[in-house]
Write an enzyme that holds these catalytic residues in place. Sequence first.
Site, PDB file in Angstrom:
ATOM      1  N   GLY A 711     -49.530 -14.363  -2.599  1.00 46.58           N
ATOM      2  CA  GLY A 711     -48.519 -13.425  -1.921  1.00 46.58           C
ATOM      3  C   GLY A 711     -48.029 -13.918  -0.412  1.00 46.58           C
ATOM      4  N   GLY A 716     -45.970 -13.987   6.940  1.00 46.56           N
ATOM      5  CA  GLY A 716     -46.968 -14.927   6.513  1.00 46.56           C
ATOM      6  C   GLY A 716     -47.259 -14.836   5.167  1.00 46.56           C
ATOM      7  CB  SER A 717     -48.758 -17.272   2.911  1.00 38.10           C
ATOM      8  OG  SER A 717     -47.362 -17.686   3.210  1.00 38.10           O
ATOM      9  CB  VAL A 718     -51.939 -12.965   0.972  1.00 39.55           C
ATOM     10  CG1 VAL A 718     -53.401 -12.662   0.600  1.00 39.55           C
ATOM     11  CG2 VAL A 718     -51.236 -12.042   2.217  1.00 39.55           C
ATOM     12  CE  LYS A 733     -50.123  -9.819   6.773  1.00 38.18           C
ATOM     13  NZ  LYS A 733     -49.978  -8.406   7.056  1.00 38.18           N
ATOM     14  CG  ASP A 841     -42.821  -2.914   4.796  1.00 38.27           C
ATOM     15  OD1 ASP A 841     -41.909  -2.255   4.174  1.00 38.27           O
ATOM     16  OD2 ASP A 841     -43.361  -4.082   5.038  1.00 38.27           O
TER      17      ASP A 841
END
Length: 1017
Positions: A711, A716-718, A733, A841
């Site tokens: 994801g 950022g990215s997971v 993460k 969010d």
Amino acid sequence: MMVYTTVRQFLLVLLACSAQFTICSSLHNSNETDRLALLEFKNAISLDPRQALTSWNDSTHFCSWEGVLCRLKAPPRVISLNLTNRGLVGSIPSSLGNLTFLKHLLLSKNAFTGSIPPSFGYLHRLQVLQLSNNTLEGIIPDFSNSSNLMVLQLDHNNIVGHIPINWPKSLQILQLSFNNLTGIIPESLGNITSLNKLSCVSNSLEGHIPIEFSNLSELQFLYLAMNRLDGRFPQAILNISTLIGLGLGRNGLSGEIPPNLGNSLPNLEQLELDANFFHGNIPNSLTNATKLYIIELSNNEFSGVVPSSIGKLTELSHLHLKWNKLQARNRKDWESMDSLANFTKLQTFIMLGNHLEGQLPNSLGNISAQLQYLNFGANRLSGGFPSGIVNFNNLISLGLYDNQFTNAVPDWLGSLQSLQVLFLDNNMFTGFIPSTLSNLSQLVELFQDFNQFAGHIPPSLSKLQMLQVLSISNSKVHGSIPKEIFAIPTIVQVSLYFNNLEGKIPTEVGNAEQLTYLQLSSNKLSSDIPTTLGNCESLEYIEFDHNSFSGSIPTSLGNISSLKIINLSHNNLSGSIPVSLGNLKFLTKVDLSWNQLNGEMPTKGIFKNATAIRAQGNQGLCGGILELHLPACLVPSNSTKLNHHTLLKVVIPLTSILVLLGVVTSALIVSWRKHKEKMISLPSFGGKFPRISYNDLARATEDFSESNLIGKGTYGSVYQGKLFDDRNVVAVKVFSLETRGAQKSFIRECNTLRNVRHRNLVPILTACSSIDSNGNDFKALIYEFMPRGDLPKLLYSTEDHEFSSSLISITLAQRLSIVVDVADAMEYLHHSNSDTIVHCDLKPSNILLDDNLTALVGDFGLARFKVDSTTSTLCDSNSTSWTAVRGTIGYIAPECAGGCQISTAADVYSFGVILLEISIRRRPTDEMFKDGLSIAKFAEINFPDRIFEIVDPQLLQELYPGGQETPELVKEKGVQCLISVLNIGLCCTKPSRSERISMQEVAAKLHGVKDVYLRGC
């Protein structure tokens, strides 16, 4: 001449004897054929529990065998075989087709398997064939040669294929209901002019009802319910003036009911058109069908008022009009009810789920004193408790739930001593729960949830010695739990959650031997959990979370072999977890999180399954299976005391090592600060988290390879990775620190996660604040890996089939569980935490799912703390334009669109969008939502009249499965549930934030909806 005559007479005698010999020989052969056919039938029987075939032996003539009837004239031949309801198991051999004189073959209510022998179609004398209520398979044989067949009953089997085209003209009764027949209804059935009854209920028949049915001048009963028939109301039926019973319910028929229905079918006694798509007004002409005693028009789209002319149907005993759009909004509309006073025989009157408003008129009390079932639930009725109900002394079931009734429940309700079921939930009743309810000696179920009662639960309810369900949840009752209710011998469910109950659970709870559900969540209960609870051997659900229970978990719970769910989370329990719980074979979920438990975690039974266990927030627990990531338990020394010599040998070297490590560490810290002065330190989580380096994470994720990427987000990215010595899968993460705001997002998420503890928030394992291989800042958070991914993956992934793909099937119960989980998490963030936290969010991609589809909310990178949840907070002045909007397009509240006013109401709006999305199964960014049309507006303009046109078709298929019998209660609860969920979603997405309900109210309402629905499953 005389000799000649004598010889002639001798020859005649000889011929006569010869003829007699021939007849005797023929008789013997025919007898043998029938006898052998019956013996072959006996040999095909594998189980004869009632010894029905014991007499079938050589010691008696077969005409004397049980169930066998032979004709009287010679030679004796079998004309009837009747073995109905004998419990026989086996197949039906084709040899029965050798019983050529057979007229009646009655084998219903047994357990015959296999197919129907085709040889039956050649029994020319056969008049009645009854094979109902077996487990026969295969297709229907050709009976066109059975020229005398009048009755054919094959219902309640597993027969497949199409309805044959050719039938004998003699047929009068054809029953094919409750099988697996497909295809269309043959037009040729319209040629059987002698047909009196045709029943094909609960199959998968499609298409229209043939126009040729208008030729069936003798037809009295036509039952085609629970199929997939479509089209408008069949005009051919209007020509069958002989009809007495008409059942077309649970199909796909549409359009208006012909206004002359009652004129064309004057002999009609039963009219059942429920669960179709009929609309328009209920025909006034029904008054001409004066013999009507059942009118079933539920689950359609009928509108207007109930015609007053129906009041002339003096034979009417059952009037079912639930889940339509029938209205009564003013005095003129309600006047039609005045005519119902003529219903002197009415026993059932169901108006559930219509558009009735205001107060029920007093004329309601003039309906038949024979009334047994009355349901006005799920309308918009208001005012006090309807006074006219006092006249219904024979009332068995009363439903007033999901309305807006106010004031107190009257004491006279206790005078309706025939009441067995009482639904008063989801209203605004106030005052005390009447103690006179204890006079309802026949009461089985009592639902008073979601009201505003004052005072205590009356101990006198213990007089209800037939009571099975006592549900008074979320109704503001206080005081202690009356010990007397556990003395009720039949009590199965006690649901008292979300109240203000105090004190302890009475030890008398152990007397409730039939108790299955004990739900006491979210009260103020304290003290120890009584050990006598272990005597409740029927218990399946124990839900005590969010109270103040102390002491240890009783080991006696391990004696309850039927237990499925234990939820003791958010209490003050201490001590160790009883090992005996691991012996419970049916246990599927144990939530012990956020207590003060200590000691070693068990490893047997359910404790082997990390996804079924919640134990976070217990700092003293250790050991257990590796997936739980608990610290190892310390191994005790063999000696309880260390002598002085041992102390010197151990402590001095250890002290020296620690001093040396301290010096080295200090030097490293000084060097590190010089090298990286601006590095932000890792915030403290207040617990013991394992230290993780950049290299550890690089190895775990194969150097952050694309193949492990699961994801991406704004900051950022997971990645998926395998970490720690046990190589468990985790989610990493990694923050993109070059993105403006990412550094703050990391700190903000850390600060949030160290302050929250809830079973529906994604558990964090640890954090990493280091430098990468290039000397750059590196920050990451490590979470438990959620194997089912995020909510969009569940909602929008497809199942591949050979020729097509379809969305993954998600049941209504699963969707309910997911939204309840999310609601609980948000309610905790907004109301149950020491600091109010706004997520900012909330969206489906931030809702993750474990193996059991338990939903957990994650990603707190935009979260904010608020001191006062009733006020809003402005975003940082230096926020970028995107963060000023603060949220995700489609889920963002209107007040946040031009600038970020942080409030809990904004989270409520986002949650409401998710509720609508999971019900409709469309993203709020779908291309259909444009030019000012949002998913909330789309739901609002279709609610409640056209919700079946907008909800996920899979939900409709679940509630109305073609060819399958759905229990009425399940279907009704499902429809009610959908309406309630959509209504809650609309309450959350009001344009003005002041009009939105709070997450506390949302969670309470959704729990109520879920509980009501699951009770019907």
